[in-house]
Scaffold this active site. Structure first.
Site, short mmCIF file in Angstrom:
data_model
loop_
_atom_site.label_atom_id
_atom_site.label_comp_id
_atom_site.label_asym_id
_atom_site.label_seq_id
_atom_site.Cartn_x
_atom_site.Cartn_y
_atom_site.Cartn_z
N ASP A 88 30.42 42.65 41.95
CA ASP A 88 31.25 43.88 41.14
C ASP A 88 30.51 44.55 40.51
O ASP A 88 29.51 44.29 39.72
CB ASP A 88 32.47 43.26 40.47
N GLU A 183 32.57 39.57 37.34
CA GLU A 183 31.76 39.09 36.28
C GLU A 183 32.01 40.28 35.40
O GLU A 183 32.14 39.75 33.93
CB GLU A 183 30.38 39.08 36.68
N HIS A 389 25.49 50.30 33.62
CA HIS A 389 26.92 50.38 33.21
C HIS A 389 27.12 52.32 32.96
O HIS A 389 27.93 52.44 32.14
CB HIS A 389 27.51 49.79 32.09
ZN ZN Z 1 25.42 41.89 35.50
#
Ligand code: ZN
Length: 419
Positions: A88, A183, A389
């Site tokens: 993910d 995760e 991210h």
């Molecule tokens: Zn990671």
């Protein structure tokens, strides 16, 4: 025998470019498992590719985990080693319609992302880019994350398995391949079947810089403070109302400012950190997260926080508090120190490949911390992912190739050490 980079044709970059185009964003607000069905799209692709390679037992289970086994090719009795990566991507940034771009032979120039030219990767902002001169850098196009966290790790494990199958002269024991969903929302091992996995030791391939190997994470608790105030009609409250909202804000104001907070600590220092406040005059709640590398110090932080709450609330007649601390996860070092060979073999593999190992501790947790306490001692090795991210996430092709070799060499050293 050293496995040499020149001797191999890698598929890791092509795999990576294929995997990142599949949207696998997880969703913290979903109650289902996996949190988003689309994560299985990547899982199915990986299973198909593994079966094509000849890994007969590869399968996707209903919870979205991919399990597969590369059989042993040695007569020695070698511990079963698991290599693990998560499929993910972070909910913090869009992962839909990722358009990866390869910037060949990077020379230190600014990398402008075409779909949003305000997104510019400068080596001043990304110091690790400065070490990539001459390498091929992959970025997204400016409107999404890239997904190197952790599809770099997925692609590296896949390529390592392919190369080990192609080179039976490289001896290894049984290798377990594990790809997990969710995760990024902290549920990566919730539905993991340890019986089925049946591995002795593991490595998550989800670290950052080339050479990094992490065997230490925070220990983490959550604390909830509930403050009971005294509510009276505000028109008639003189001398008798004690607002839980105001007491809660005073508790927060009484927290240490130059220590014990995320914004005032680094390295091995821990902290207490309010993450949510909710309240009425009658009752207020403050959620805290508590972090330290040392469990004893973590308990001291919890006691110090309670003392602040107690002395603050004490000044208000008729008011009271409840203080509840819950364990979240524990420093995996507590487990890994019992099995020093696991990290040592990771370090040795990198040294053999001429990669300088960087021992780090993570100011956070990983699937590896939970896996370690579930019975699979599991440090984290580099995947080469950077600035994850976010839209400026990047990875270098050459680092990914070195991660492939590191995985293969770890498998090889476990076999050498066995009898
Ligand atoms: Zn990671």
């Amino acid at each position: 025998m050293t496995i040499n980079i020149e001797d191999h044709e890698f598929s890791v970059a092509d795999r990576f470019l294929e995997y990142v185009r599949i949207d696998t964003q997880s969703d913290p607000y979903s109650d289902s498992f996996p949190s988003t069905e689309k994560q299985k799209d990547l899982g199915r692709l990986l299973v198909g590719q593994l079966i094509e390679m000849g890994i007969a037992d590869a399968h996707l289970d209903p919870h979205g985990y991919v399990y597969a086994t590369l059989p042993s090719n040695t007569v020695k009795k070698v511990p079963v080693i698991c290599f693990c990566a998560h499929m993910d991507t972070s909910p913090d940034c869009s992962g839909s319609g990722v358009k990866p771009i390869v910037h060949h032979h990077y020379q230190g120039e600014d990398i402008i992302l075409p779909d949003d030219p305000k997104q510019v990767l400068r080596k001043e902002d990304h110091p690790d880019l400065g070490k990539q001169l001459g390498n091929d850098i992959i970025t997204a196009s400016g409107t999404t994350l890239l997904g190197a966290d952790n599809k770099a790790g997925v692609a590296e494990i896949m390529d390592a398995v392919r190369l080990l199958l192609l080179h039976p002269e490289i001896k290894h024991g049984e290798i377990r391949i594990l790809f997990t969903p969710d995760e990024e929302i902290g549920r990566g091992v919730d539905k993991l079947d340890m019986e089925k996995l049946k591995a002795d030791f593991g490595y998550t391939v989800d670290g950052e810089t080339l050479g990094s190997i992490e065997d230490e994470t925070f220990s983490a608790d959550a604390a909830t403070v509930t403050i009971q105030g005294v509510s009276v009609h505000p028109g008639f409250a003189q001398g008798s109302m004690y607002s839980a909202i105001k007491i809660a804000s005073e508790v927060i104001n009484n927290l240490p400012k130059d220590r014990l907070s995320p914004e005032s600590t680094s390295g091995k220092e821990g902290f207490v950190h309010p993450v949510a406040v909710q309240g009425t005059v009658e009752e207020a709640h403050i959620q805290f997260i508590l972090r330290d590398f040392d469990d004893e110090k973590l308990r001291e932080h919890a006691a110090e926080l309670e003392a602040i709450v107690r002395t603050t609330v004490h000044n208000y007649p008729g008011c009271s508090y409840r203080y509840v601390v819950n364990e979240q996860y524990r420093n995996m070092k507590n487990v890994l120190k019992e099995y020093p060979e696991v990290t040592a073999i990771g370090v040795q593999a990198m040294q053999r490949l001429g990669i300088e190992p960087i021992r780090r501790s993570i100011r956070g947790g990983t699937d590896g911390s939970r896996l370690s306490f579930m019975g699979l001692p599991c440090p984290n090795i580099f995947a080469g992912e950077h600035a994850f991210h976010g839209k400026q996430e990047w990875v270098s092709v050459q680092d990914m190739q070195k991660a492939v070799l590191t995985i293969m060499t770890i498998a090889q050293i476990w076999e050498e050490k066995a009898i």
